[in-house]
Scaffold this motif. Sequence first.
Motif, short mmCIF file in Angstrom:
data_model
loop_
_atom_site.label_atom_id
_atom_site.label_comp_id
_atom_site.label_asym_id
_atom_site.label_seq_id
_atom_site.Cartn_x
_atom_site.Cartn_y
_atom_site.Cartn_z
N GLY A 1 -36.02 3.91 -80.63
CA GLY A 1 -36.83 4.29 -81.84
C GLY A 1 -37.16 5.49 -82.07
O GLY A 1 -37.11 6.12 -83.00
N PRO A 2 -38.06 6.43 -81.01
CA PRO A 2 -38.51 7.52 -81.32
C PRO A 2 -37.38 8.69 -81.67
O PRO A 2 -37.71 9.48 -82.68
CB PRO A 2 -39.16 7.93 -80.10
N VAL A 3 -36.09 8.28 -80.92
CA VAL A 3 -34.96 9.21 -81.21
C VAL A 3 -34.37 9.32 -82.76
O VAL A 3 -34.31 10.30 -83.41
CB VAL A 3 -33.82 8.94 -80.20
N LEU A 4 -34.47 8.10 -83.01
CA LEU A 4 -33.99 7.82 -84.46
C LEU A 4 -34.94 8.24 -85.41
O LEU A 4 -34.55 8.72 -86.45
CB LEU A 4 -33.63 6.32 -84.66
N ALA A 5 -36.39 8.10 -85.07
CA ALA A 5 -37.46 8.72 -86.10
C ALA A 5 -37.22 9.92 -86.31
O ALA A 5 -37.37 10.74 -87.31
CB ALA A 5 -38.76 7.81 -85.70
N ALA A 6 -37.38 10.73 -85.05
CA ALA A 6 -37.25 12.40 -84.88
C ALA A 6 -36.06 12.70 -85.82
O ALA A 6 -36.17 13.93 -86.42
CB ALA A 6 -37.18 12.69 -83.71
N PHE B 1 -42.58 4.01 -85.83
CA PHE B 1 -43.62 4.17 -86.77
C PHE B 1 -44.42 5.33 -86.24
O PHE B 1 -44.98 6.00 -87.29
CB PHE B 1 -44.49 2.87 -86.96
N SER B 2 -44.86 5.37 -85.11
CA SER B 2 -45.94 6.26 -84.70
C SER B 2 -45.53 7.69 -84.56
O SER B 2 -46.17 8.54 -84.98
CB SER B 2 -46.42 5.94 -83.09
N VAL B 3 -44.11 7.70 -84.04
CA VAL B 3 -43.51 9.04 -84.24
C VAL B 3 -43.16 9.67 -85.60
O VAL B 3 -43.58 10.82 -85.95
CB VAL B 3 -42.28 9.04 -83.46
N SER B 4 -42.98 8.56 -86.46
CA SER B 4 -42.66 8.90 -88.00
C SER B 4 -44.05 9.38 -88.68
O SER B 4 -43.84 10.61 -89.20
CB SER B 4 -41.99 7.73 -88.72
N ALA B 5 -44.95 8.94 -88.19
CA ALA B 5 -46.28 9.16 -88.77
C ALA B 5 -46.66 10.59 -88.37
O ALA B 5 -47.23 11.24 -89.17
CB ALA B 5 -47.44 8.12 -88.59
N VAL B 6 -46.36 10.87 -87.05
CA VAL B 6 -47.00 12.25 -86.72
C VAL B 6 -46.40 13.24 -87.21
O VAL B 6 -47.01 14.27 -87.59
CB VAL B 6 -46.89 12.10 -85.02
N VAL B 7 -44.91 13.13 -87.18
CA VAL B 7 -44.17 14.03 -87.81
C VAL B 7 -44.30 14.31 -89.28
O VAL B 7 -44.57 15.52 -89.91
CB VAL B 7 -42.70 13.99 -87.73
N MET B 8 -44.51 13.02 -89.98
CA MET B 8 -44.97 13.03 -91.44
C MET B 8 -46.39 14.00 -91.77
O MET B 8 -46.18 14.73 -92.67
CB MET B 8 -44.96 11.74 -92.01
N ILE B 9 -46.97 13.35 -91.05
CA ILE B 9 -48.52 14.10 -91.29
C ILE B 9 -48.74 15.43 -91.01
O ILE B 9 -49.24 16.30 -91.79
CB ILE B 9 -49.67 13.15 -90.64
N GLY C 1 -38.16 8.80 -91.73
CA GLY C 1 -38.42 7.69 -90.64
C GLY C 1 -39.39 6.71 -91.07
O GLY C 1 -38.95 5.46 -90.69
N THR C 2 -40.54 6.71 -91.56
CA THR C 2 -41.45 5.71 -92.20
C THR C 2 -40.54 4.82 -93.02
O THR C 2 -40.51 3.60 -92.90
CB THR C 2 -42.56 6.33 -92.80
N LEU C 3 -39.74 5.47 -93.98
CA LEU C 3 -39.11 4.64 -94.94
C LEU C 3 -38.06 3.72 -94.18
O LEU C 3 -38.11 2.65 -94.93
CB LEU C 3 -38.67 5.58 -96.04
N ARG D 1 -39.99 22.01 -74.69
CA ARG D 1 -40.65 20.75 -75.36
C ARG D 1 -39.58 19.91 -76.08
O ARG D 1 -39.97 18.45 -76.02
CB ARG D 1 -41.72 21.21 -76.27
N THR D 2 -38.75 20.25 -76.69
CA THR D 2 -37.67 19.39 -77.35
C THR D 2 -36.88 18.44 -76.45
O THR D 2 -36.54 17.25 -77.12
CB THR D 2 -36.65 19.95 -78.07
N ALA D 3 -36.96 18.57 -75.37
CA ALA D 3 -36.34 17.91 -74.31
C ALA D 3 -37.28 16.88 -73.50
O ALA D 3 -36.54 15.85 -72.89
CB ALA D 3 -35.88 18.48 -73.05
N ALA D 4 -38.50 16.77 -74.06
CA ALA D 4 -39.33 15.74 -73.59
C ALA D 4 -38.69 14.12 -74.01
O ALA D 4 -38.84 13.32 -73.44
CB ALA D 4 -40.83 15.90 -74.06
N GLY D 5 -38.39 14.21 -75.20
CA GLY D 5 -37.68 12.87 -75.77
C GLY D 5 -36.80 12.38 -74.53
O GLY D 5 -36.42 11.17 -74.44
#
Length: 436
Positions: A188-193, A62-70, A204-206, A284-288
């Motif tokens: 979770g974060p990998v799936l959301a991204a 949820f948090s990753v999805s919210a950040v990407v979405m917003i 991701g949120t849906l 930066r993309t490797a941080a996850g």
Amino acid sequence: MPQQPARGTRLFTVTADTLVAVDFGPRTKGRPPGPYGRLFARPGTRAFTLANLLARLPMGMFSVSAVVMIAGTRGSYALAGAVTATGLAATALVAPWTARLVDRYGQARVAVPATLVAALGSLALLLCVRHDAPAWTLFAAYAATATTPNTGGMSRARWAHLLDGDADALHTANSFEQAADELCFMLGPVLAAFLCGAFFPEAGTLVGVVLLVTGVLAFAAQRSTEPPPSGRTTTGATTATPPAPSPLRSAGMPPLLAVCLALGAVFGSTEVVTVAFADAQGHRTAAGVVLALQAAGSCAAGLLYGRVRFAGPAEDRYPWCVAAMAALLILPLLAASLTGSLLLLSAALLVAGMATAPTMITNMTLVQRRTPDGRLNEGMTLAVTALLGGIACGSAAGGWVVEHLAPTAGYGVPVTAAAVALLVALAWPGVRTAAT
């Protein structure tokens, strides 16, 4: 002649008065299953565990999805961070009350409506972002998600109910639950991204909402393993059983929550600093992936820790677990400061993560023992709330050090936070005193 241990079990001395047995499971066909096999041989355990894992996976989404979405639609990471921080603060306030209701009235009766309210909040956030609603509506919608029940706590409460009196089996169950937490927060974060990038920003949120509602409904439907509610019961017209005292008033609970606060600062600062370090290296993309390696190390260590049967009390192991965590966190600091290599940092975080699960497993074991009967979910949710508060503080501290000093210096923040946790575990009366 002293009795010989069964084949498949290895014994080794840790201290002069502590003996540890590690069960490596059956070696030949037809032998009894290992500790995890025996755990899930109990009726109903597989069903509620699978449902709970389905409900728990969105917690890392949820948090990753919210950040990407917003950020993707409004073009502001500051707004995205502020909205998620507001949701975190609301959760810290609401989660203990939700947990108290779960303990008093039952998991199915409270968790389902609380989940539906949280799901509506997530859907409201999605609609507000998509239709360019005023910024204040984003804060209000995301704050409504604070009613999400502590799914991990409810699962641990079921194990405590089913395994009452079996300390070894409960240790294995707590180890599995911690490994499951690490797995969900790794995937979770990998799936959301992936969903937000491959489809559309709201994907991701849906998907998270669908997984959460489906998982909680399936979990609540497993009534045979649900612990009985501790709400007031009336006999005749006047007799009533008063509720158990608050977990906050239990001996030894405040210092345990203080340790949770410090450990949360370790997690929050490590995440922010690692993202900043990878960005400074141009990856930066490797941080996850780097952070996922740390979670993978913790997950593997948690599963192995669950196969260990300790003869001594958990209070004796706790400071050693925290000390190991503080010591291993020096490795990422050295890797970042001395080499500047993202590859070596990844290896250091993988090793450092191996102390996380044993520390958290032992911590949750002590929280369970100090929580009054009938308030178990509330007690564990208080620990999670302390962790969330620490994550917020650690994120802020790590971000400040990165911005004003350097990303490499930022790895001193989790080391400092772990050292504070160790001081509390060693010095505060009640942490190392066995619960009565």
